[in-house]
Design a protein around this motif. Sequence first.
Motif, PDB file in Angstrom:
ATOM      1  N   LYS A  12      34.822  40.552  40.915  1.00  0.00           N
ATOM      2  CA  LYS A  12      33.815  39.784  41.653  1.00  0.00           C
ATOM      3  C   LYS A  12      33.828  40.098  43.152  1.00  0.00           C
ATOM      4  O   LYS A  12      32.797  40.053  43.817  1.00  0.00           O
ATOM      5  CB  LYS A  12      34.065  38.289  41.421  1.00  0.00           C
ATOM      6  N   LEU A  13      34.997  40.426  43.698  1.00  0.00           N
ATOM      7  CA  LEU A  13      35.131  40.623  45.144  1.00  0.00           C
ATOM      8  C   LEU A  13      35.006  42.080  45.584  1.00  0.00           C
ATOM      9  O   LEU A  13      34.933  42.368  46.776  1.00  0.00           O
ATOM     10  CB  LEU A  13      36.465  40.044  45.616  1.00  0.00           C
ATOM     11  N   ALA A  14      35.001  43.004  44.653  1.00  0.00           N
ATOM     12  CA  ALA A  14      34.981  44.430  44.997  1.00  0.00           C
ATOM     13  C   ALA A  14      33.823  44.821  45.910  1.00  0.00           C
ATOM     14  O   ALA A  14      34.047  45.513  46.913  1.00  0.00           O
ATOM     15  CB  ALA A  14      34.993  45.280  43.732  1.00  0.00           C
ATOM     16  N   PRO A  15      32.577  44.411  45.642  1.00  0.00           N
ATOM     17  CA  PRO A  15      31.488  44.826  46.539  1.00  0.00           C
ATOM     18  C   PRO A  15      31.684  44.345  47.981  1.00  0.00           C
ATOM     19  O   PRO A  15      31.425  45.092  48.923  1.00  0.00           O
ATOM     20  CB  PRO A  15      30.239  44.173  45.921  1.00  0.00           C
ATOM     21  N   LYS A  16      32.175  43.138  48.130  1.00  0.00           N
ATOM     22  CA  LYS A  16      32.387  42.582  49.471  1.00  0.00           C
ATOM     23  C   LYS A  16      33.528  43.300  50.195  1.00  0.00           C
ATOM     24  O   LYS A  16      33.455  43.555  51.392  1.00  0.00           O
ATOM     25  CB  LYS A  16      32.686  41.080  49.358  1.00  0.00           C
ATOM     26  N   VAL A  17      34.591  43.622  49.476  1.00  0.00           N
ATOM     27  CA  VAL A  17      35.782  44.230  50.092  1.00  0.00           C
ATOM     28  C   VAL A  17      35.608  45.731  50.303  1.00  0.00           C
ATOM     29  O   VAL A  17      35.950  46.255  51.360  1.00  0.00           O
ATOM     30  CB  VAL A  17      37.035  43.958  49.220  1.00  0.00           C
ATOM     31  N   LEU A  18      35.078  46.427  49.309  1.00  0.00           N
ATOM     32  CA  LEU A  18      35.019  47.887  49.350  1.00  0.00           C
ATOM     33  C   LEU A  18      33.724  48.452  49.917  1.00  0.00           C
ATOM     34  O   LEU A  18      33.668  49.631  50.253  1.00  0.00           O
ATOM     35  CB  LEU A  18      35.247  48.454  47.947  1.00  0.00           C
ATOM     36  N   GLY A  19      32.685  47.637  49.992  1.00  0.00           N
ATOM     37  CA  GLY A  19      31.410  48.147  50.491  1.00  0.00           C
ATOM     38  C   GLY A  19      30.781  49.076  49.472  1.00  0.00           C
ATOM     39  O   GLY A  19      30.669  48.751  48.298  1.00  0.00           O
ATOM     40  N   GLN A  20      30.405  50.257  49.911  1.00  0.00           N
ATOM     41  CA  GLN A  20      29.711  51.229  49.065  1.00  0.00           C
ATOM     42  C   GLN A  20      30.647  52.331  48.584  1.00  0.00           C
ATOM     43  O   GLN A  20      31.783  52.449  49.033  1.00  0.00           O
ATOM     44  CB  GLN A  20      28.576  51.881  49.877  1.00  0.00           C
ATOM     45  N   ASP A  21      30.139  53.141  47.681  1.00  0.00           N
ATOM     46  CA  ASP A  21      30.778  54.389  47.247  1.00  0.00           C
ATOM     47  C   ASP A  21      32.161  54.204  46.625  1.00  0.00           C
ATOM     48  O   ASP A  21      33.167  54.646  47.171  1.00  0.00           O
ATOM     49  CB  ASP A  21      30.860  55.389  48.411  1.00  0.00           C
ATOM     50  N   TRP A  22      32.215  53.552  45.498  1.00  0.00           N
ATOM     51  CA  TRP A  22      33.436  53.458  44.716  1.00  0.00           C
ATOM     52  C   TRP A  22      33.063  53.495  43.240  1.00  0.00           C
ATOM     53  O   TRP A  22      31.946  53.183  42.851  1.00  0.00           O
ATOM     54  CB  TRP A  22      34.264  52.230  45.062  1.00  0.00           C
ATOM     55  N   GLU A  23      34.025  53.914  42.430  1.00  0.00           N
ATOM     56  CA  GLU A  23      33.780  54.124  41.002  1.00  0.00           C
ATOM     57  C   GLU A  23      34.758  53.284  40.186  1.00  0.00           C
ATOM     58  O   GLU A  23      35.971  53.302  40.429  1.00  0.00           O
ATOM     59  CB  GLU A  23      33.985  55.611  40.699  1.00  0.00           C
ATOM     60  N   VAL A  24      34.244  52.534  39.216  1.00  0.00           N
ATOM     61  CA  VAL A  24      35.093  51.732  38.329  1.00  0.00           C
ATOM     62  C   VAL A  24      35.730  52.651  37.294  1.00  0.00           C
ATOM     63  O   VAL A  24      35.033  53.387  36.594  1.00  0.00           O
ATOM     64  CB  VAL A  24      34.287  50.617  37.617  1.00  0.00           C
ATOM     65  N   LEU A  25      37.082  52.595  37.227  1.00  0.00           N
ATOM     66  CA  LEU A  25      37.824  53.399  36.260  1.00  0.00           C
ATOM     67  C   LEU A  25      38.212  52.589  35.024  1.00  0.00           C
ATOM     68  O   LEU A  25      38.197  53.106  33.911  1.00  0.00           O
ATOM     69  CB  LEU A  25      39.077  53.991  36.907  1.00  0.00           C
ATOM     70  N   ASP A  26      38.596  51.318  35.243  1.00  0.00           N
ATOM     71  CA  ASP A  26      39.042  50.456  34.144  1.00  0.00           C
ATOM     72  C   ASP A  26      38.778  48.999  34.488  1.00  0.00           C
ATOM     73  O   ASP A  26      38.688  48.639  35.674  1.00  0.00           O
ATOM     74  CB  ASP A  26      40.552  50.623  33.888  1.00  0.00           C
ATOM     75  N   LYS A  27      38.713  48.158  33.452  1.00  0.00           N
ATOM     76  CA  LYS A  27      38.596  46.705  33.626  1.00  0.00           C
ATOM     77  C   LYS A  27      39.724  46.034  32.862  1.00  0.00           C
ATOM     78  O   LYS A  27      40.157  46.535  31.822  1.00  0.00           O
ATOM     79  CB  LYS A  27      37.252  46.204  33.107  1.00  0.00           C
ATOM     80  N   MET A  28      40.185  44.884  33.390  1.00  0.00           N
ATOM     81  CA  MET A  28      41.279  44.150  32.757  1.00  0.00           C
ATOM     82  C   MET A  28      41.247  42.695  33.194  1.00  0.00           C
ATOM     83  O   MET A  28      40.499  42.336  34.103  1.00  0.00           O
ATOM     84  CB  MET A  28      42.620  44.793  33.108  1.00  0.00           C
ATOM     85  N   ARG A  29      42.069  41.874  32.616  1.00  0.00           N
ATOM     86  CA  ARG A  29      42.256  40.477  33.011  1.00  0.00           C
ATOM     87  C   ARG A  29      43.545  40.388  33.827  1.00  0.00           C
ATOM     88  O   ARG A  29      44.437  41.235  33.717  1.00  0.00           O
ATOM     89  CB  ARG A  29      42.375  39.569  31.781  1.00  0.00           C
ATOM     90  N   GLY A  30      43.647  39.332  34.617  1.00  0.00           N
ATOM     91  CA  GLY A  30      44.844  39.132  35.426  1.00  0.00           C
ATOM     92  C   GLY A  30      46.114  39.121  34.602  1.00  0.00           C
ATOM     93  O   GLY A  30      47.142  39.655  35.023  1.00  0.00           O
ATOM     94  N   LYS A  31      46.047  38.526  33.403  1.00  0.00           N
ATOM     95  CA  LYS A  31      47.241  38.458  32.545  1.00  0.00           C
ATOM     96  C   LYS A  31      47.773  39.851  32.214  1.00  0.00           C
ATOM     97  O   LYS A  31      48.965  40.020  31.972  1.00  0.00           O
ATOM     98  CB  LYS A  31      46.951  37.663  31.277  1.00  0.00           C
ATOM     99  N   ASP A  32      46.894  40.866  32.228  1.00  0.00           N
ATOM    100  CA  ASP A  32      47.315  42.244  31.941  1.00  0.00           C
ATOM    101  C   ASP A  32      48.104  42.867  33.094  1.00  0.00           C
ATOM    102  O   ASP A  32      48.768  43.886  32.908  1.00  0.00           O
ATOM    103  CB  ASP A  32      46.087  43.120  31.645  1.00  0.00           C
ATOM    104  N   LEU A  33      48.013  42.271  34.277  1.00  0.00           N
ATOM    105  CA  LEU A  33      48.708  42.804  35.458  1.00  0.00           C
ATOM    106  C   LEU A  33      50.117  42.245  35.609  1.00  0.00           C
ATOM    107  O   LEU A  33      50.919  42.751  36.399  1.00  0.00           O
ATOM    108  CB  LEU A  33      47.897  42.493  36.722  1.00  0.00           C
ATOM    109  N   ALA A  34      50.435  41.181  34.877  1.00  0.00           N
ATOM    110  CA  ALA A  34      51.744  40.522  35.012  1.00  0.00           C
ATOM    111  C   ALA A  34      52.880  41.514  34.798  1.00  0.00           C
ATOM    112  O   ALA A  34      52.867  42.289  33.843  1.00  0.00           O
ATOM    113  CB  ALA A  34      51.860  39.372  34.020  1.00  0.00           C
ATOM    114  N   GLY A  35      53.842  41.485  35.711  1.00  0.00           N
ATOM    115  CA  GLY A  35      55.033  42.320  35.599  1.00  0.00           C
ATOM    116  C   GLY A  35      54.936  43.684  36.251  1.00  0.00           C
ATOM    117  O   GLY A  35      55.941  44.387  36.362  1.00  0.00           O
ATOM    118  N   ILE A  36      53.753  44.090  36.675  1.00  0.00           N
ATOM    119  CA  ILE A  36      53.627  45.396  37.336  1.00  0.00           C
ATOM    120  C   ILE A  36      54.474  45.390  38.613  1.00  0.00           C
ATOM    121  O   ILE A  36      54.399  44.465  39.406  1.00  0.00           O
ATOM    122  CB  ILE A  36      52.151  45.718  37.652  1.00  0.00           C
TER     123      ILE A  36
END
Length: 194
Positions: free
Chosen positions: A106-130
């Motif tokens: 949801k925040l990517a457009p505001k933070v990154l502006g233009q010119d970026w490419e989505v590589l993968d999507k996930m939920r926060g629970k998938d990031l736990a332990g990284i």
Amino acid sequence: VWWVFKQIWDKGLVYQDYKVVPYCPRCQTALSSHELAQGYKKVTEESVFVKFKVKKGKGAVKKGDFLLAWTTTPWTLPGNVALAVNPKTGYIRVKQNNEVYILAEKLAPKVLGQDWEVLDKMRGKDLAGIEYEPPFDAIKTDKKAWYVVLADFVTTDEGTGIVHTAVMYGEDDFNLTKKHNLPKVHTVDEKGNF
């Protein structure tokens, strides 16, 4: 009073621990909520975005990617011991200018502006332990630190959806120490000096 205190002590109900409270470095004392309310002013604070390099990835997140975190208290960065994400929030792995970032979708457009490419999507629970590299070499600890934890208080109202966590400088952050046994490290003294 001492008799009552001894009874409480004998039952094992007294313990020593930390608690996050408002503090005056000039007086070197805790402040009450009443004292704070006397001088309350609504102010605008600066915030910063910080790249935390992934040391040990998981799933779609790879070593060398960057967890893009946000903080309104950059002075606490030397005390960083974890990054917090909301387990239910949608996150994306994106490429921009030859770097790969993870942040809330949801925040990517505001933070990154233009010119970026989505590589993968996930939920926060998938990031736990990284695991990630600490931003500074300021903390020495035997406890596990510098990994992603789950926290319901993380929102997508502003920032990146990933919150820098210095457990001694915020009540929500401090509560994570109890849940995840994070190291409790002060990086400032009682006068407010690093």
